[in-house]
Design a protein around this motif. Structure first.
Motif, PDB file in Angstrom:
ATOM      1  N   CYS A   1       8.384  -7.876   5.336  1.00  0.00           N
ATOM      2  CA  CYS A   1       8.920  -9.234   5.255  1.00  0.00           C
ATOM      3  C   CYS A   1       8.189 -10.136   6.237  1.00  0.00           C
ATOM      4  O   CYS A   1       7.584  -9.666   7.208  1.00  0.00           O
ATOM      5  N   CYS A   2       8.224 -11.426   5.962  1.00  0.00           N
ATOM      6  CA  CYS A   2       7.643 -12.436   6.840  1.00  0.00           C
ATOM      7  C   CYS A   2       8.623 -12.755   7.973  1.00  0.00           C
ATOM      8  O   CYS A   2       9.769 -12.301   7.978  1.00  0.00           O
ATOM      9  N   GLU A   3       8.166 -13.571   8.907  1.00  0.00           N
ATOM     10  CA  GLU A   3       9.017 -13.941  10.035  1.00  0.00           C
ATOM     11  C   GLU A   3      10.249 -14.714   9.574  1.00  0.00           C
ATOM     12  O   GLU A   3      11.313 -14.595  10.179  1.00  0.00           O
ATOM     13  N   ASN A   4      10.106 -15.482   8.486  1.00  0.00           N
ATOM     14  CA  ASN A   4      11.231 -16.261   7.978  1.00  0.00           C
ATOM     15  C   ASN A   4      12.182 -15.441   7.103  1.00  0.00           C
ATOM     16  O   ASN A   4      13.137 -15.975   6.548  1.00  0.00           O
ATOM     17  N   GLY A   5      11.918 -14.134   6.965  1.00  0.00           N
ATOM     18  CA  GLY A   5      12.799 -13.264   6.202  1.00  0.00           C
ATOM     19  C   GLY A   5      12.414 -13.078   4.748  1.00  0.00           C
ATOM     20  O   GLY A   5      13.052 -12.297   4.040  1.00  0.00           O
ATOM     21  N   ARG A   6      11.369 -13.768   4.284  1.00  0.00           N
ATOM     22  CA  ARG A   6      10.969 -13.642   2.885  1.00  0.00           C
ATOM     23  C   ARG A   6      10.301 -12.289   2.663  1.00  0.00           C
ATOM     24  O   ARG A   6       9.443 -11.866   3.442  1.00  0.00           O
ATOM     25  N   GLN A   7      10.669 -11.615   1.592  1.00  0.00           N
ATOM     26  CA  GLN A   7      10.178 -10.263   1.332  1.00  0.00           C
ATOM     27  C   GLN A   7       8.736 -10.260   0.846  1.00  0.00           C
ATOM     28  O   GLN A   7       8.303 -11.149   0.117  1.00  0.00           O
ATOM     29  N   LEU A   8       7.986  -9.253   1.292  1.00  0.00           N
ATOM     30  CA  LEU A   8       6.625  -9.007   0.834  1.00  0.00           C
ATOM     31  C   LEU A   8       6.612  -7.694   0.067  1.00  0.00           C
ATOM     32  O   LEU A   8       7.178  -6.690   0.515  1.00  0.00           O
ATOM     33  N   LYS A   9       5.954  -7.698  -1.068  1.00  0.00           N
ATOM     34  CA  LYS A   9       5.847  -6.513  -1.918  1.00  0.00           C
ATOM     35  C   LYS A   9       4.382  -6.084  -1.946  1.00  0.00           C
ATOM     36  O   LYS A   9       3.510  -6.831  -2.397  1.00  0.00           O
ATOM     37  N   ILE A  10       4.092  -4.895  -1.432  1.00  0.00           N
ATOM     38  CA  ILE A  10       2.721  -4.418  -1.255  1.00  0.00           C
ATOM     39  C   ILE A  10       2.482  -3.248  -2.202  1.00  0.00           C
ATOM     40  O   ILE A  10       3.166  -2.225  -2.115  1.00  0.00           O
ATOM     41  N   LEU A  11       1.503  -3.398  -3.088  1.00  0.00           N
ATOM     42  CA  LEU A  11       1.117  -2.319  -4.002  1.00  0.00           C
ATOM     43  C   LEU A  11      -0.079  -1.580  -3.424  1.00  0.00           C
ATOM     44  O   LEU A  11      -1.105  -2.193  -3.096  1.00  0.00           O
ATOM     45  N   THR A  12       0.038  -0.269  -3.272  1.00  0.00           N
ATOM     46  CA  THR A  12      -1.061   0.559  -2.768  1.00  0.00           C
ATOM     47  C   THR A  12      -1.514   1.521  -3.855  1.00  0.00           C
ATOM     48  O   THR A  12      -0.687   2.116  -4.548  1.00  0.00           O
ATOM     49  N   VAL A  13      -2.830   1.668  -3.989  1.00  0.00           N
ATOM     50  CA  VAL A  13      -3.438   2.576  -4.965  1.00  0.00           C
ATOM     51  C   VAL A  13      -4.367   3.518  -4.201  1.00  0.00           C
ATOM     52  O   VAL A  13      -5.233   3.063  -3.451  1.00  0.00           O
ATOM     53  N   VAL A  14      -4.184   4.829  -4.398  1.00  0.00           N
ATOM     54  CA  VAL A  14      -4.917   5.841  -3.636  1.00  0.00           C
ATOM     55  C   VAL A  14      -5.533   6.847  -4.592  1.00  0.00           C
ATOM     56  O   VAL A  14      -4.892   7.272  -5.565  1.00  0.00           O
ATOM     57  N   ASP A  15      -6.808   7.228  -4.322  1.00  0.00           N
ATOM     58  CA  ASP A  15      -7.429   8.345  -5.011  1.00  0.00           C
ATOM     59  C   ASP A  15      -6.950   9.621  -4.323  1.00  0.00           C
ATOM     60  O   ASP A  15      -7.246   9.848  -3.144  1.00  0.00           O
ATOM     61  N   GLU A  16      -6.222  10.460  -5.036  1.00  0.00           N
ATOM     62  CA  GLU A  16      -5.585  11.610  -4.401  1.00  0.00           C
ATOM     63  C   GLU A  16      -6.583  12.635  -3.880  1.00  0.00           C
ATOM     64  O   GLU A  16      -6.309  13.316  -2.904  1.00  0.00           O
ATOM     65  N   PHE A  17      -7.737  12.767  -4.508  1.00  0.00           N
ATOM     66  CA  PHE A  17      -8.680  13.795  -4.081  1.00  0.00           C
ATOM     67  C   PHE A  17      -9.382  13.392  -2.790  1.00  0.00           C
ATOM     68  O   PHE A  17      -9.505  14.193  -1.871  1.00  0.00           O
ATOM     69  N   THR A  18      -9.864  12.169  -2.719  1.00  0.00           N
ATOM     70  CA  THR A  18     -10.605  11.712  -1.541  1.00  0.00           C
ATOM     71  C   THR A  18      -9.730  11.021  -0.508  1.00  0.00           C
ATOM     72  O   THR A  18     -10.194  10.764   0.599  1.00  0.00           O
ATOM     73  N   ARG A  19      -8.483  10.708  -0.847  1.00  0.00           N
ATOM     74  CA  ARG A  19      -7.555   9.951   0.000  1.00  0.00           C
ATOM     75  C   ARG A  19      -8.023   8.523   0.248  1.00  0.00           C
ATOM     76  O   ARG A  19      -7.523   7.846   1.163  1.00  0.00           O
ATOM     77  N   GLU A  20      -8.956   8.026  -0.522  1.00  0.00           N
ATOM     78  CA  GLU A  20      -9.407   6.648  -0.345  1.00  0.00           C
ATOM     79  C   GLU A  20      -8.333   5.668  -0.810  1.00  0.00           C
ATOM     80  O   GLU A  20      -7.708   5.865  -1.853  1.00  0.00           O
TER      81      GLU A  20
ATOM     82  N   ASN B   1      -2.552  -4.601  -2.337  1.00  0.00           N
ATOM     83  CA  ASN B   1      -2.337  -5.973  -2.787  1.00  0.00           C
ATOM     84  C   ASN B   1      -0.950  -6.449  -2.369  1.00  0.00           C
ATOM     85  O   ASN B   1       0.047  -5.754  -2.581  1.00  0.00           O
ATOM     86  N   VAL B   2      -0.890  -7.653  -1.773  1.00  0.00           N
ATOM     87  CA  VAL B   2       0.357  -8.195  -1.236  1.00  0.00           C
ATOM     88  C   VAL B   2       0.774  -9.415  -2.050  1.00  0.00           C
ATOM     89  O   VAL B   2      -0.042 -10.309  -2.296  1.00  0.00           O
ATOM     90  N   GLU B   3       2.023  -9.431  -2.461  1.00  0.00           N
ATOM     91  CA  GLU B   3       2.591 -10.584  -3.176  1.00  0.00           C
ATOM     92  C   GLU B   3       4.046 -10.738  -2.751  1.00  0.00           C
ATOM     93  O   GLU B   3       4.663  -9.817  -2.197  1.00  0.00           O
TER      94      GLU B   3
END
Length: 287
Positions: free
Chosen positions: A119-138, A143-145
């Motif tokens: 969340c931001c300082e003003n309390g607004r929620q942030l939604k973060i999408l993470t994508v990972v290659d499972e073999f290399t852990r990269e 992405n934040v929205e």
């Protein structure tokens, strides 16, 4: 004993200590190493002594120094300087699963993705999408929205596929964004298999969950966000540092970029530690 003028040999015998120990003076000079450890700890405050030790070894390899630093020495100095982190308590697993849906066997075999919330300082929620290659852990994408539905997930995956190619499978939980028709249509068009974990079994998506925990611990929890753009910049910088600089304990303390290079025919990354290069695949034999 000093007042009674007892001989040193007899006094050591009464106290049960060695006379050599009484006169011993350490020749160790740890000032330079302690200073470097403090610099690394200020830059990476959530690194433990093992990862700090690996960072020091990588610096030595770049400089061509032959004498390695002992991990016990680094641990001793971290304890003395107050840099040793408290050990984590493992949580008990809740729920019973029946196995891991499609275990990654090579690069671009399985991608895993999930959401992280902040969340931001003003309390607004942030939604973060993470994508990972499972073999290399990269970390392929962070992405934040403020809000992100199935269309936003499709856009992030499409950009990642344009840069890395299409995976054979993707894995996620059963969230509404990950079972939507738009996403299923995209995966079917690209001929990508979709595997969802069982309800109540987040450990089946463990490597993505592990990255999300690291992102919180070493990234988002260290910053105060005022708006989405700042959060996106911080997360992108963390993603690049995670892929190219942070030694990963599950990869024999290689970075994900180095591990991916050693399992593919790609050119060596600039951050790779000096090691013999693997032979290229399907190389032509010169006669």
């Amino acid at each position: 004993m000093t007042a009674r003028e007892i001989p040193v040999t007899r006094a050591c015998g009464l106290l049960g200590i060695s006379r050599r120990w009484l006169c011993y003076q350490s020749r160790k000079r740890d000032e330079d190493l302690s200073e470097r450890l403090m610099e690394l700890a200020r830059r990476y405050p959530r690194y433990g002594y093992r990862r700090l030790h690996q960072m020091l070894l990588r610096e030595q390899a770049r400089r061509g120094q032959a004498v390695p630093i002992n991990v016990k020495r680094v641990r001793r100095l971290c304890v003395a300087l107050g840099l040793k982190l408290a050990s984590r308590k493992r949580r008990k697993r809740r729920g019973i699963g029946f196995g891991l849906p499609v275990r990654a066997q090579h690069v671009n075999h399985v991608w895993a993705y999930d959401f992280v919330f902040d969340c931001c300082e003003n309390g607004r929620q942030l939604k973060i999408l993470t994508v990972v290659d499972e073999f290399t852990r990269e970390a392929l994408a962070v992405n934040v929205e403020y809000r992100m539905g199935a269309k936003g997930v499709c856009e992030v995956l499409t950009k990642a596929m344009a840069l890395r190619g299409c995976p054979e499978y993707v894995r996620s939980d059963n969230g509404p964004e990950f079972i939507a028709k738009a996403l299923m249509k995209l995966l079917k068009t690209r001929r990508i298999g979709c595997r969802h974990i069982e309800p109540g079994s987040p450990w089946q998506n463990g490597r993505n969950e592990r990255f999300n925990g690291t992102l919180r611990d070493e990234g988002t929890s260290m910053e105060t966000f005022y708006h989405r753009d700042q959060a996106q910049a911080v997360c992108e910088l963390f993603r690049r540092q995670y892929n190219t600089q942070r030694p990963h304990s599950s990869l024999a303390y290689q970075t994900p970029e180095e591990f991916a290079w050693r399992h593919s025919a790609a050119p060596a990354p600039a951050s790779a530690a000096p090691r013999p290069a693997p032979p290229p695949r399907n190389a032509a034999v010169l006669t």
